[in-house]
Design an enzyme around this catalytic site. Sequence first.
Site, PDB file in Angstrom:
ATOM      1  N   TRP A  31       0.826  -1.212   0.000  1.00 61.66           N
ATOM      2  CA  TRP A  31       0.000   0.000   0.000  1.00 61.66           C
ATOM      3  C   TRP A  31       0.850   1.249   0.000  1.00 61.66           C
ATOM      4  O   TRP A  31       0.503   2.256  -0.620  1.00 61.66           O
ATOM      5  CB  TRP A  31      -0.969  -0.007   1.182  1.00 61.66           C
ATOM      6  CG  TRP A  31      -1.946  -1.126   1.062  1.00 61.66           C
ATOM      7  CD1 TRP A  31      -2.081  -2.206   1.881  1.00 61.66           C
ATOM      8  CD2 TRP A  31      -2.928  -1.292   0.023  1.00 61.66           C
ATOM      9  NE1 TRP A  31      -3.072  -3.033   1.412  1.00 61.66           N
ATOM     10  CE2 TRP A  31      -3.605  -2.496   0.287  1.00 61.66           C
ATOM     11  CE3 TRP A  31      -3.284  -0.540  -1.098  1.00 61.66           C
ATOM     12  CZ2 TRP A  31      -4.630  -2.964  -0.536  1.00 61.66           C
ATOM     13  CZ3 TRP A  31      -4.302  -1.005  -1.913  1.00 61.66           C
ATOM     14  CH2 TRP A  31      -4.960  -2.204  -1.631  1.00 61.66           C
ATOM     15  N   ASP A  52      -1.042   6.778   6.659  1.00 59.10           N
ATOM     16  CA  ASP A  52      -2.104   5.846   6.282  1.00 59.10           C
ATOM     17  C   ASP A  52      -2.235   4.842   7.426  1.00 59.10           C
ATOM     18  O   ASP A  52      -1.345   4.036   7.658  1.00 59.10           O
ATOM     19  CB  ASP A  52      -1.712   5.134   4.975  1.00 59.10           C
ATOM     20  CG  ASP A  52      -2.725   4.073   4.545  1.00 59.10           C
ATOM     21  OD1 ASP A  52      -3.717   3.859   5.273  1.00 59.10           O
ATOM     22  OD2 ASP A  52      -2.515   3.461   3.478  1.00 59.10           O
ATOM     23  N   LYS A  90     -11.367  -2.026   7.545  1.00 57.75           N
ATOM     24  CA  LYS A  90     -10.568  -2.915   8.406  1.00 57.75           C
ATOM     25  C   LYS A  90     -10.991  -2.777   9.870  1.00 57.75           C
ATOM     26  O   LYS A  90     -11.599  -3.682  10.407  1.00 57.75           O
ATOM     27  CB  LYS A  90      -9.075  -2.627   8.245  1.00 57.75           C
ATOM     28  CG  LYS A  90      -8.453  -3.304   7.046  1.00 57.75           C
ATOM     29  CD  LYS A  90      -8.397  -2.452   5.819  1.00 57.75           C
ATOM     30  CE  LYS A  90      -7.871  -3.209   4.613  1.00 57.75           C
ATOM     31  NZ  LYS A  90      -7.182  -2.330   3.688  1.00 57.75           N
TER      32      LYS A  90
END
Length: 358
Positions: free
Chosen positions: A103, A171, A195
Amino acid sequence: MSTGKINFNAGPAALPPEVLQEAAAAVREYKNTGLSILELPHRGAEFLAIIAETKLLVKELCNLNDDYEVVWVHGGGRMVFAMLAMNYLTHNDTAGYIDSGHWAAEAIDYGRHYGQVSVLGSSRTTNYNQLPKLDLSADNNLKYLHITTNNTIYGTQYHHVPAFKSPLVADMSSDIFSCQRDYTQYDMFYAAAQKNLGTPGVALAVIKKDFLEKSFDNLPPILSLKAYVKENSVLNTANVSGIYTALLMLRWIKGKGIAAIEKDNQLKATLLYDALDNSKIFIPHVVVKEHRSDMNVCFTALDKNIEQALLTLCAENDIIGISGHRSVGGFRVSLYNAITVESVKKLVAIMTELEAGV
Ligand SMILES: *Cc1c(COP(=O)(O)O)cnc(C)c1O
């Protein structure tokens, strides 16, 4: 209520049964409105109250004062990758990124569309099995420095984030509210909701006001951080049910308390890592213990037969979602806030049983 399965998927991830129950009730009817949450107007008083409560709870859980703005952004994590770069970079500007996983690397690719990227460290050559060593000599004149606090696919996590000179943007998609943390260290942090915080397609972003001031003005509103703040996250038809589910999660997190959640998360991770470290048939992906994630535990099996045997045993025991991401293979067990200690014990018992039979 739920299917009765133990869901270790990385995302969309398991939600607590209490939250699913309340969400289901709201689908039937939201608060005596005669409407389902799926029908609730995005500019009505009820939804404005939902937004207002999320803002209060986020600030309370993060211990933040009024120097911060809280918004809900469409499109999930990748939308914030793009918006961050669009809102702060011209082709002559440089942002710093840390390449700690899939990511993180994708955020870098998005950044390169709009500006120069300086990569302060990368662990790509070791398949991201540890956090990168950093070279901080470029940590000046950066518009921002982007870090990924938990690397969902490879299972590494920053348990301590070093101090940087540049405005720090994080993030936190896969570890927000999973542990106690000094959120004032960040000029901006964000998380895709699916999540630890709800359902897909929506992301939480928290921005320090003086950092927000530095963002560009003349962007299309739907891509502008300032516009999200100004319009109270309702620029167009907002994701009402997604933001409501996030509110239910925030209330649930507050009810448990982050300290208690952190304790459980550490216990769950320790149970699983201990089993891996003592195993002759499973190999943990991350060897540097201080870099191991409490959220995503990645490992491989010694051979294909063992791999298949674990998958079969799990299926027989209603355990799902343990296959690793295609770029690592093997297994990934996600231990987000909604996963109970009991569920992890059940998995560990199965792994131990398999180990004994080999
Ligand atoms: C899941 C994830 C994303 C991507 O989120 P999308 O909503 O699918 O774009 C970004 N960053 C991290 C760390 C993630 O775990």
